[in-house]
Enzyme design. Structure first.
Site, PDB file in Angstrom:
ATOM      1  N   GLU A 193       0.887  -1.176   0.000  1.00  0.00           N
ATOM      2  CA  GLU A 193       0.000   0.000   0.000  1.00  0.00           C
ATOM      3  C   GLU A 193       0.916   1.215   0.000  1.00  0.00           C
ATOM      4  O   GLU A 193       1.474   1.573   1.039  1.00  0.00           O
ATOM      5  CB  GLU A 193      -0.890  -0.018   1.252  1.00  0.00           C
ATOM      6  CG  GLU A 193      -1.834  -1.207   1.333  1.00  0.00           C
ATOM      7  CD  GLU A 193      -3.002  -1.104   0.352  1.00  0.00           C
ATOM      8  OE1 GLU A 193      -3.322   0.017  -0.086  1.00  0.00           O
ATOM      9  OE2 GLU A 193      -3.572  -2.158   0.013  1.00  0.00           O
ATOM     10  N   CYS A 229      -2.149   9.616   2.498  1.00  0.00           N
ATOM     11  CA  CYS A 229      -1.639   8.994   1.261  1.00  0.00           C
ATOM     12  C   CYS A 229      -2.503   9.306   0.054  1.00  0.00           C
ATOM     13  O   CYS A 229      -2.009   9.405  -1.057  1.00  0.00           O
ATOM     14  CB  CYS A 229      -1.515   7.500   1.450  1.00  0.00           C
ATOM     15  SG  CYS A 229      -3.052   6.743   1.973  1.00  0.00           S
TER      16      CYS A 229
HETATM   17  P1  NAD Z   1       8.249   4.807   4.887  1.00  0.00           P
HETATM   18  O1  NAD Z   1       8.233   4.001   3.661  1.00  0.00           O
HETATM   19  O2  NAD Z   1       9.411   5.681   5.141  1.00  0.00           O
HETATM   20  O3  NAD Z   1       8.116   3.872   6.183  1.00  0.00           O
HETATM   21  C1  NAD Z   1       7.109   2.860   6.333  1.00  0.00           C
HETATM   22  C2  NAD Z   1       7.657   1.727   7.190  1.00  0.00           C
HETATM   23  O4  NAD Z   1       8.789   1.169   6.560  1.00  0.00           O
HETATM   24  C3  NAD Z   1       8.095   2.149   8.589  1.00  0.00           C
HETATM   25  O5  NAD Z   1       7.640   1.177   9.513  1.00  0.00           O
HETATM   26  C4  NAD Z   1       9.610   2.153   8.512  1.00  0.00           C
HETATM   27  O6  NAD Z   1      10.203   1.774   9.732  1.00  0.00           O
HETATM   28  C5  NAD Z   1       9.897   1.114   7.459  1.00  0.00           C
HETATM   29  N1  NAD Z   1      11.112   1.412   6.708  1.00  0.00           N
HETATM   30  C6  NAD Z   1      11.634   2.633   6.420  1.00  0.00           C
HETATM   31  N2  NAD Z   1      12.777   2.508   5.706  1.00  0.00           N
HETATM   32  C7  NAD Z   1      12.968   1.183   5.536  1.00  0.00           C
HETATM   33  C8  NAD Z   1      13.986   0.399   4.884  1.00  0.00           C
HETATM   34  N3  NAD Z   1      15.009   0.975   4.285  1.00  0.00           N
HETATM   35  N4  NAD Z   1      13.864  -0.953   4.903  1.00  0.00           N
HETATM   36  C9  NAD Z   1      12.828  -1.531   5.512  1.00  0.00           C
HETATM   37  N5  NAD Z   1      11.842  -0.844   6.155  1.00  0.00           N
HETATM   38  C10 NAD Z   1      11.926   0.476   6.169  1.00  0.00           C
HETATM   39  O7  NAD Z   1       6.867   5.639   4.859  1.00  0.00           O
HETATM   40  P2  NAD Z   1       6.385   6.767   5.858  1.00  0.00           P
HETATM   41  O8  NAD Z   1       7.257   7.962   5.710  1.00  0.00           O
HETATM   42  O9  NAD Z   1       6.184   6.179   7.215  1.00  0.00           O
HETATM   43  O10 NAD Z   1       4.927   7.073   5.255  1.00  0.00           O
HETATM   44  C11 NAD Z   1       4.712   7.975   4.207  1.00  0.00           C
HETATM   45  C12 NAD Z   1       4.487   7.261   2.889  1.00  0.00           C
HETATM   46  O11 NAD Z   1       3.536   6.225   3.034  1.00  0.00           O
HETATM   47  C13 NAD Z   1       3.897   8.187   1.830  1.00  0.00           C
HETATM   48  O12 NAD Z   1       4.519   7.926   0.596  1.00  0.00           O
HETATM   49  C14 NAD Z   1       2.439   7.794   1.774  1.00  0.00           C
HETATM   50  O13 NAD Z   1       1.801   8.078   0.543  1.00  0.00           O
HETATM   51  C15 NAD Z   1       2.512   6.332   2.056  1.00  0.00           C
HETATM   52  N6  NAD Z   1       1.256   5.852   2.619  1.00  0.00           N
HETATM   53  C16 NAD Z   1       0.488   4.993   1.903  1.00  0.00           C
HETATM   54  C17 NAD Z   1      -0.725   4.567   2.413  1.00  0.00           C
HETATM   55  C18 NAD Z   1      -1.643   3.631   1.670  1.00  0.00           C
HETATM   56  O14 NAD Z   1      -2.611   3.173   2.265  1.00  0.00           O
HETATM   57  N7  NAD Z   1      -1.402   3.315   0.424  1.00  0.00           N
HETATM   58  C19 NAD Z   1      -1.139   5.009   3.675  1.00  0.00           C
HETATM   59  C20 NAD Z   1      -0.315   5.872   4.369  1.00  0.00           C
HETATM   60  C21 NAD Z   1       0.889   6.282   3.835  1.00  0.00           C
END
Ligand code: NAD
Length: 465
Positions: A219, A253
């Site tokens: 997602e 998002c």
């Molecule tokens: P992110 O991708 O930075 O982090 C999400 C998760 O991934 C966190 O738990 C983090 O600890 C982990 N993570 C971060 N870097 C990682 C790595 N290198 N390897 C493995 N895991 C890692 O996202 P965010 O900043 O928390 O959220 C914002 C993003 O999420 C935006 O792009 C937004 O559009 C998207 N989002 C999507 C939805 C949806 O339902 N489609 C909902 C909310 C947010």
């Protein structure tokens, strides 16, 4: 009840997974009453901590209690209610029609849980984006390890306590930690991964899962366009765009990322957006209790950098100490502006005019597929043309965000905005897979395949065509 686990090392993560695997294969998650009980526990855990959840969301994101309750707690109650109401029907195995070749056998399809699931969540809606997938995982009869985002620490702490008080660690556990912990978890042999977060990390998760062929739901995010057509009701469009864009200070998002408006309505829309922002958040949104804050300094710096070289039509005021960024409207950003390149994910709304619908199509078709597409129009032909010509995870016509609030509408992205769906029955399906079973009678004396010599080719050609 389990104790809050905070494994940070790979070996500790591995130990939690081993306990979950044992729990899963004990069969304790699979019966209908066990699944219903698990959903009940989750509901009771949330109910008992409503105040703590509201306080955590206020601390992490400056969310007002009204917004936090509606978008996180009430949303979860709705998902739980829907699953509890329909679970009996969903888990039932399905009989299929008999085929000649298998006669007199009977075919059935069982919805089989995957087993041990890993759920990775982001920070913007830290409760519902981990617990709504958990509803699907529990309804499906799985165990789950949840990794909340480390970036929303107050919410992370409440989630860990809620889960530890509600479930045995073998069934559901929260693992706390940063990127290292996520990486350690991703290296383990889970049976299913459900990731919500950025497209960048989504690529990493998919690549890691591919090494072990672990099925995953992604997602992700993207730039959700909002198109205000020639026949649109401009006042209504302005009101609904402002609501969807500035909820959670734009950190949603599926928030409208930018607006393309028919040139006839360009000036009127800009004026009405301004009026609507004032009507909703007052003259100084910083003082308004319904206006949230940016998650942290790094994100605030990224957003203010996006405004460099732009002249906001309204807003643009920023205070890094207070993590405040005003609701901001940019009329026609500069052509090479990063505002039109990366997902904004904050309270900045670029607005651009267009003349012909075909222009919109050729402009957007080259972009990565967004999570949502918003169309404001009263022209059925224009709506149909845009729907058929532009890909997106979901579509909402004459509204914003609302499509994701229904458990009857599967929610998810396509291409760069993700793969797979959830919410309502789609959550159950995301955490189960169809398993086919053919049962031949034990005592039936003879079947076609019992013949030791092949059937004549002429007969096969005649009957199996
Ligand atoms: P992110 O991708 O930075 O982090 C999400 C998760 O991934 C966190 O738990 C983090 O600890 C982990 N993570 C971060 N870097 C990682 C790595 N290198 N390897 C493995 N895991 C890692 O996202 P965010 O900043 O928390 O959220 C914002 C993003 O999420 C935006 O792009 C937004 O559009 C998207 N989002 C999507 C939805 C949806 O339902 N489609 C909902 C909310 C947010």
């Amino acid at each position: 009840m389990g104790v809050v686990s905070q494994p940070t090392s790979a070996s500790e993560c591995e130990a939690v997974l081993a306990r979950q695997r044992e729990h899963f294969w004990s069969g304790r998650t699979r019966s209908l009453p066990a699944r219903q009980e698990a959903l009940g526990r989750l509901r009771a855990g949330i109910r008992a901590r409503e105040e703590a959840i509201l306080a955590a969301l206020s601390a992490d994101l400056g969310k007002s209690p009204e917004e936090a309750y509606a978008t996180e707690i009430a949303f979860l109650y709705q998902e739980l209610r829907f699953a509890e109401r329909h679970l009996r029907k969903w888990v039932r195995s399905q009989r299929v029609r008999r085929d000649l070749l298998q006669f007199p056998g009977r075919g059935r399809i069982h919805r089989e849980p995957f087993g041990c699931c890993l759920l990775l969540g982001p920070w913007n809606y830290p409760f519902q984006l981990l617990l709504a997938p958990l509803v699907g995982a529990l309804a499906g009869g799985n165990t789950a390890i949840l990794k909340p985002s480390e970036v929303a620490p107050a919410s992370e702490a409440v989630l860990a306590e809620l889960i530890a008080d509600s479930f045995e660690e073998g069934q559901v556990a929260v693992v706390r930690g940063g990127v290292d912990t996520s990486e350690a978890l991703l290296a383990l042999p889970f049976d299913k991964i459900f990731f919500t977060g950025s497209t960048r990390v989504g690529h990493l998760v998919a690549a890691t899962a591919a090494q072990r062929l672990i099925p995953c739901t992604l997602e992700l995010g993207g730039k959700s366009p909002t198109i205000v057509g020639k026949s649109a009701d401009v006042s209504l469009a302005a009101r609904r765009i402002v609501w969807g864009k500035f909820l959670n200070a734009g950190q949603t998002c599926v928030a409208p990322d930018f607006v393309l408006v028919h040139h006839n309505h360009y000036d009127a829309l800009l004026r009405k957006l301004d009026l609507e922002i004032r009507a909703r958040f007052g003259e100084d949104p910083r003082l308004h209790p319904q206006y949230g804050r940016i998650i942290h300094r790094g994100h605030h710096d990224r957003l203010t950098a996006l405004l460099q070289g732009e002249s906001p039509l309204r807003g643009g005021e920023a205070d890094a100490e207070d993590l405040y960024l005003a609701p901001t409207v940019i009329a026609e950003p500069t052509p090479d502006s990063p505002l039109m390149e990366e997902e904004i994910f904050g309270p900045i709304l670029p607005v651009l005019p267009f003349e012909r619908t075909e222009e919109v199509i050729s402009r957007l078709r080259d972009q990565p597929a967004p999570l949502a597409l918003y169309l404001f129009s009263r022209d059925a032909q224009e709506l149909s043309l845009l729907r058929k010509s532009l890909p997106s995870g979901g579509i909402c016509v004459n509204g914003t965000l609302l499509h994701l609030l229904s458990p009857r509408l599967p929610f998810g992205g396509v291409g760069a905005s993700g793969m797979g769906n959830y919410h309502g029955k789609a959550s159950f399906e995301a955490f189960t897979r169809p398993r086919s079973e053919l049962r031949m009678p034990a005592r039936w004396p003879w079947h076609l395949t019992d013949r030791r010599r092949p059937l004549p080719l002429a007969f096969l050609r005649r009957w199996l065509r």
